[in-house]
Design an enzyme around this catalytic site. Structure first.
Site, PDB file in Angstrom:
ATOM      1  N   SER A 117       8.564  -1.551  12.531  1.00  0.00           N
ATOM      2  CA  SER A 117       8.651  -2.382  11.322  1.00  0.00           C
ATOM      3  C   SER A 117      10.096  -2.749  11.006  1.00  0.00           C
ATOM      4  CB  SER A 117       8.070  -1.597  10.140  1.00  0.00           C
ATOM      5  OG  SER A 117       8.438  -2.186   8.912  1.00  0.00           O
TER       6      SER A 117
ATOM      7  N   TYR B  18       7.573   5.583   4.422  1.00  0.00           N
ATOM      8  CA  TYR B  18       6.902   4.689   5.388  1.00  0.00           C
ATOM      9  C   TYR B  18       7.918   4.232   6.432  1.00  0.00           C
ATOM     10  CZ  TYR B  18       5.488   0.298   7.438  1.00  0.00           C
ATOM     11  OH  TYR B  18       5.234  -0.700   8.344  1.00  0.00           O
TER      12      TYR B  18
ATOM     13  N   LYS C 150       8.425   5.304  10.599  1.00  0.00           N
ATOM     14  CA  LYS C 150       8.541   4.351  11.716  1.00  0.00           C
ATOM     15  C   LYS C 150       9.837   4.630  12.498  1.00  0.00           C
ATOM     16  CE  LYS C 150       4.835   1.792  11.122  1.00  0.00           C
ATOM     17  NZ  LYS C 150       3.765   1.722  12.140  1.00  0.00           N
TER      18      LYS C 150
HETATM   19  C1  WQD Z   1       7.405  -9.087  -0.425  1.00  0.00           C
HETATM   20  C2  WQD Z   1       8.221  -9.679  -1.579  1.00  0.00           C
HETATM   21  C3  WQD Z   1       8.563  -8.114  -3.359  1.00  0.00           C
HETATM   22  C4  WQD Z   1       4.300  -7.897  -4.455  1.00  0.00           C
HETATM   23  C5  WQD Z   1       6.231  -4.632   3.308  1.00  0.00           C
HETATM   24  C6  WQD Z   1       6.302  -3.210   3.832  1.00  0.00           C
HETATM   25  C7  WQD Z   1       5.572  -3.060   5.071  1.00  0.00           C
HETATM   26  C8  WQD Z   1       6.047  -4.082   6.080  1.00  0.00           C
HETATM   27  C9  WQD Z   1       6.496  -5.389   5.464  1.00  0.00           C
HETATM   28  C10 WQD Z   1       4.999  -3.880   8.188  1.00  0.00           C
HETATM   29  C11 WQD Z   1       9.244  -8.695  -2.124  1.00  0.00           C
HETATM   30  C12 WQD Z   1       7.710  -9.293  -3.837  1.00  0.00           C
HETATM   31  C13 WQD Z   1       5.507  -8.182  -3.839  1.00  0.00           C
HETATM   32  C14 WQD Z   1       4.056  -8.353  -5.773  1.00  0.00           C
HETATM   33  C15 WQD Z   1       6.237  -9.358  -5.795  1.00  0.00           C
HETATM   34  N1  WQD Z   1       4.963  -4.371   6.939  1.00  0.00           N
HETATM   35  N2  WQD Z   1       6.450  -8.913  -4.506  1.00  0.00           N
HETATM   36  N3  WQD Z   1       5.036  -9.069  -6.399  1.00  0.00           N
HETATM   37  O1  WQD Z   1       7.983  -4.929   0.507  1.00  0.00           O
HETATM   38  O2  WQD Z   1       8.800  -6.906   1.944  1.00  0.00           O
HETATM   39  O3  WQD Z   1       7.511  -5.089   2.966  1.00  0.00           O
HETATM   40  O4  WQD Z   1       5.772  -5.532   4.288  1.00  0.00           O
HETATM   41  O5  WQD Z   1       5.743  -3.082   8.581  1.00  0.00           O
HETATM   42  O6  WQD Z   1       4.198  -3.208   4.754  1.00  0.00           O
HETATM   43  O7  WQD Z   1       7.612  -2.835   4.120  1.00  0.00           O
HETATM   44  O8  WQD Z   1       6.378  -6.700   1.375  1.00  0.00           O
HETATM   45  O9  WQD Z   1       4.681  -8.114   0.311  1.00  0.00           O
HETATM   46  O10 WQD Z   1       5.302  -5.906  -0.805  1.00  0.00           O
HETATM   47  O11 WQD Z   1       6.917  -7.812  -0.862  1.00  0.00           O
HETATM   48  O12 WQD Z   1       7.115 -10.025  -6.402  1.00  0.00           O
HETATM   49  O13 WQD Z   1       2.974  -8.122  -6.386  1.00  0.00           O
HETATM   50  O14 WQD Z   1       7.337  -9.980  -2.647  1.00  0.00           O
HETATM   51  O15 WQD Z   1       9.510  -7.740  -4.366  1.00  0.00           O
HETATM   52  O16 WQD Z   1      10.383  -9.456  -2.537  1.00  0.00           O
HETATM   53  P1  WQD Z   1       7.767  -5.897   1.620  1.00  0.00           P
HETATM   54  P2  WQD Z   1       5.726  -7.100  -0.022  1.00  0.00           P
END
Ligand code: WQD
Length: 339
Positions: free
Chosen positions: A124, A149, A153
């Site tokens: 990841s 998490y 990884k």
């Molecule tokens: C994306 C953006 C949030 C939810 C995850 C994990 C892991 C990895 C990649 C595989 C960020 C914003 C989110 C919400 C928001 N996958 N957000 N409101 O945290 O980048 O990473 O995906 O390894 O699963 O590390 O993904 O989709 O949670 O957030 O504003 O309700 O959306 O702050 O900027 P993230 P995410």
């Protein structure tokens, strides 16, 4: 060619299995169904005309691994099985290390016992921790992870690196996924998150189908053009073709291979919401709230190494990704649960 796919009934696994079948590669699926629905098997059959072999069980169960390896001539293993909710990992670190790390160790033990020496690991972008600079290349610093998490990884990457140092006849590929979204264009398979979605896209799609009132935007004071978080979103089918490129190019060649699987483009939360409104024709209500602990401002990849060495690059646009996400969710408002 037969390939064991652990976690093969999950969101990413099911799309990889579809792509494999379409390329004439036979997936053998091991899944404990902790985050997958058996209906996915029927959907894969509907798309490809082939129902893959499924072993229901846990990767930490050495007996089921040895059974699979004795019943099938496995050329390579794609190890996807694992927990992946960042927020949950902070609350349940031991469950995450047990599931994500011990499963990898048990898998490696069993592969060694059966003389199988080709492993593709679902890693990841989280292993990069808080990026010192973007875009992230495979040479960027890793290990300063910000949650269990990401650390789990990173630990498995270290284990596999040490394994390769000790046994350089293995083929070991570490694939660092960025933010995987979208769904197969048939809308027969897609992301079916259990409970309140942790990630942005499944949350937006559930607002669009009316399950939730509005999207909580986690912070609008990041040092980015519109103040919201920027990520590198990649279509799940592009991710799947990245695994095919590895199977076809390096899985039978000894070596350690590390690739970012991303598009190389950064998209903000507000840009994603706008793209979704265009895809669905609906207004997506949102509210700016405090930033989420552990979140970073920007994370996006340089995917040039995968193109140079595997001839792979992402094909789908952000609009394709949200269009397919929307089509999946609107045609399957309850995911795989029967209506
Ligand atoms: C994306 C953006 C949030 C939810 C995850 C994990 C892991 C990895 C990649 C595989 C960020 C914003 C989110 C919400 C928001 N996958 N957000 N409101 O945290 O980048 O990473 O995906 O390894 O699963 O590390 O993904 O989709 O949670 O957030 O504003 O309700 O959306 O702050 O900027 P993230 P995410």
């Amino acid at each position: 060619m037969k390939v064991l796919v652990t976690g093969g009934l999950g969101y990413i696994g099911s799309h990889i299995c579809v792509k494999m079948l379409q390329k004439g590669i036979q997936p053998i699926i091991l899944d404990n169904l902790s985050n997958a629905n058996p209906e996915v098997l029927n959907r894969i059959a509907k798309i490809t005309g082939i129902k893959p072999i499924l072993y229901k069980g846990d990767v930490r169960d050495k007996m089921i691994l040895l059974t699979i390896f004795s019943e099938h001539k496995i050329s390579s293993v794609i190890h996807l099985a694992g927990f992946k909710a960042v927020g949950k990992s902070v609350k349940q670190p031991i469950e995450y290390y047990d599931n994500n790390v011990n499963s990898a160790i048990m898998l490696i033990h069993s592969m060694q016992k059966m003389g199988i020496k080709s492993l593709i690991f679902s890693s990841s972008s989280a292993v990069y921790g808080v990026p010192k600079q973007v875009p992230l290349t495979e040479a960027s610093n890793i290990g300063l992870t910000t949650n269990p998490y990401g650390t789990s990884k990173y630990i498995v990457e270290r284990i596999l690196t040490d394994l390769y140092i000790a046994h350089d006849e293995w083929s070991i590929t570490l694939l660092r996924y960025f933010n995987v979204i979208g769904a197969h264009q048939s809308s027969l398979i897609g992301e079916d998150s259990q409970g309140i979605p942790n990630n942005l896209i499944p949350y937006i799609t559930q607002v669009a189908v009316g399950r939730y009132k509005e999207v909580m935007v986690f912070g609008k004071d990041y040092p980015t053009p519109d103040g919201t978080g920027i990520r590198d979103y990649i279509h799940v089918m592009d991710l799947a073709s990245g695994h095919i490129a590895v199977l076809e190019n390096v899985s039978q060649k000894s070596g350690q291979y590390i690739y970012n699987l991303g598009t190389g483009k950064g998209i903000s939360v507000l840009e994603m919401i706008a793209a979704f409104e265009k895809a669905s024709g609906k207004h997506i209500q949102y509210k700016i709230v405090n930033s989420r602990s552990g979140d970073i401002a920007e994370c996006w990849s340089s995917p040039t190494k995968a193109y140079a060495e595997l001839g792979w690059k992402a094909q789908y646009s952000v609009q394709d990704m949200v269009n397919h996400s929307w089509q999946w969710q609107s045609q399957n408002p309850n995911g795989y649960q029967s209506l």
